[in-house]
Design a protein around this motif. Structure first.
Motif, mmCIF file in Angstrom:
data_model
loop_
_atom_site.group_PDB
_atom_site.id
_atom_site.type_symbol
_atom_site.label_atom_id
_atom_site.label_comp_id
_atom_site.label_asym_id
_atom_site.label_seq_id
_atom_site.Cartn_x
_atom_site.Cartn_y
_atom_site.Cartn_z
ATOM 1 N N PRO A 194 25.886 -1.771 41.474
ATOM 2 C CA PRO A 194 25.481 -0.864 40.376
ATOM 3 C C PRO A 194 23.968 -0.746 40.209
ATOM 4 C CG PRO A 194 27.277 -2.289 39.681
ATOM 5 C CD PRO A 194 26.831 -2.796 41.012
ATOM 6 N N LEU A 195 23.245 -1.835 40.446
ATOM 7 C CA LEU A 195 21.793 -1.783 40.283
ATOM 8 C C LEU A 195 21.152 -0.897 41.344
ATOM 9 C CD1 LEU A 195 20.961 -5.500 39.385
ATOM 10 C CD2 LEU A 195 21.090 -3.515 37.851
ATOM 11 N N TRP A 196 21.625 -0.992 42.593
ATOM 12 C CA TRP A 196 21.081 -0.139 43.644
ATOM 13 C C TRP A 196 21.466 1.315 43.419
ATOM 14 C CZ3 TRP A 196 17.238 -0.975 46.702
ATOM 15 C CH2 TRP A 196 16.921 -2.269 47.123
ATOM 16 N N LEU A 197 22.687 1.544 42.951
ATOM 17 C CA LEU A 197 23.114 2.916 42.665
ATOM 18 C C LEU A 197 22.280 3.509 41.531
ATOM 19 C CD1 LEU A 197 26.995 2.500 42.900
ATOM 20 C CD2 LEU A 197 25.486 3.632 44.547
ATOM 21 N N ALA A 198 21.994 2.685 40.519
ATOM 22 C CA ALA A 198 21.156 3.153 39.407
ATOM 23 C C ALA A 198 19.742 3.440 39.892
ATOM 24 C CB ALA A 198 21.137 2.111 38.293
ATOM 25 N N ARG A 232 18.820 4.389 42.901
ATOM 26 C CA ARG A 232 18.831 5.659 43.643
ATOM 27 C C ARG A 232 18.842 6.845 42.682
ATOM 28 N NH1 ARG A 232 22.453 9.638 45.395
ATOM 29 N NH2 ARG A 232 21.854 10.596 47.390
ATOM 30 N N THR A 233 19.646 6.740 41.633
ATOM 31 C CA THR A 233 19.737 7.831 40.666
ATOM 32 C C THR A 233 18.399 8.073 39.974
ATOM 33 O OG1 THR A 233 22.096 7.403 40.259
ATOM 34 C CG2 THR A 233 20.894 8.622 38.567
ATOM 35 N N VAL A 234 17.736 7.004 39.563
ATOM 36 C CA VAL A 234 16.453 7.131 38.870
ATOM 37 C C VAL A 234 15.390 7.706 39.804
ATOM 38 C CG1 VAL A 234 14.560 5.839 37.805
ATOM 39 C CG2 VAL A 234 16.932 5.311 37.201
ATOM 40 N N SER A 265 16.243 11.386 40.631
ATOM 41 C CA SER A 265 16.068 12.213 39.433
ATOM 42 C C SER A 265 14.595 12.460 39.143
ATOM 43 C CB SER A 265 16.736 11.543 38.224
ATOM 44 O OG SER A 265 18.133 11.445 38.397
#
Length: 318
Positions: free
Chosen positions: A55-59, A61-63, A66
């Motif tokens: 979840p931290l890596w996915l977050a 990537r999103t940040v 974005s």
């Protein structure tokens, strides 16, 4: 290097530029390079980052993505604040499209099973054209469209959009196998949010200058973001490859197995410490029984497969 400094401007070197925006773009590029470097290290077995499921890596990537798209939207507003210069816009669009084509060509050559057919540059090219329709609209309208794009893109899916001709739009029921997939929905929400923010705050980043070596370096990268984007990944990929060549193949194989095994185990809901111990046990059992080399080469016979299953069963016992 001295710290980044942002001070009131006293005669900007390049009229019309906003160095603070360039610095922000440079920071986004730096974060993206760090993410890509982590991917390269994992790909070559130098590290075991779980980029696809943690979840931290996915977050992260999103940040990162974005922020990149948000700044693209802000840049579109700044580029058209005195009216659209059609020639300049088309030249920029052509450069981005050419960069996107180069990325696709390289990815098809290196990763034919998971090529980049609609990555961040493809997205920016298409979103820039669509964004022209929003640069003169009230900010509230554009921000509402951004929210709608994110909501629709993250909650809706239809089999129609699984088609190779339509999946770039998003709304797919199955995510395509691609190393960098940035579909129009929901990600155009980032570009539209940037346009809305640029319209809502016309003076964003205006009247400031960047001081310090780090600040000037980031501003330089931000001014040449397309070139930096296109060059950094081949450079990092090459460095990771070179480091991997200096390491024993056995060490890389063990690390790669351990990383993929632990990630798969964690997806099943098992604690990381337990997964690490079990995967280490399986690798040791395969090596002890003379199955490791065949396993790495994907050449296990039917009998060897039974040995692999026995090793997994033995190492999974409480």
């Amino acid at each position: 290097m001295s710290a980044i400094g942002i001070t009131p401007a006293r005669g900007l070197a390049r009229a019309g530029r906003r160095p603070a925006i360039d610095v922000a773009r440079g920071l986004a590029l730096l974060a993206m390079a760090a993410y890509h470097g982590s991917w390269d290290a994992t790909y070559f077995g130098l590290a075991g980052f779980d980029l696809l499921d943690n979840p931290l890596w996915l977050a992260a990537r999103t940040v990162i993505l974005s922020s990149f798209l948000l700044l693209a939207g802000i840049g579109l507003v700044l580029a058209t604040r005195d009216g659209l210069d059609g020639g300049r816009f088309l030249r920029r669009l052509g450069r981005v499209a050419a960069g996107a084509a180069a990325v696709s060509a390289a990815s098809y050559a290196l990763f034919p099973d998971s090529p980049i057919f609609f990555g961040v540059l493809h997205h920016i090219a298409v979103a820039s054209v669509i964004g022209l329709g929003f640069v003169r609209l009230p900010a509230i309208v554009t921000l509402a469209a951004a929210v709608a794009a994110v909501l629709v893109g993250t909650t809706q899916s239809f089999p129609l959009f699984d088609s190779p001709w339509l999946r770039w739009i998003g709304l797919t029921t199955v995510a395509p196998d691609s190393n960098d997939f940035v579909p129009l929905l929901p990600w155009i929400g980032g570009v539209l949010a940037g346009i809305g923010l640029g319209r809502l705050w016309p003076g964003l980043g205006q009247g400031v200058a960047v001081t310090g070596h780090a600040g000037r370096l980031l501003a330089f990268a931000g001014r040449h973001s397309l070139a930096v984007y296109l060059l950094h990944q081949p450079l990092l990929f090459g460095i990771a490859w070179a480091v991997a060549q200096l390491m024993p193949a056995e060490t890389l194989a063990v690390r790669s197995f351990q990383a993929s095994c632990v990630a798969s185990c964690e997806r099943a809901g098992v604690a990381r410490t337990t997964c690490t111990a079990n995967c280490g046990c399986v690798q040791s059992e395969l090596a002890r029984n003379g199955l490791w080399e065949g396993f790495v080469a994907n050449r296990l016979s039917e009998r060897d497969q039974r040995g692999l299953q026995a090793a997994v069963a033995a190492c999974s016992k409480p």
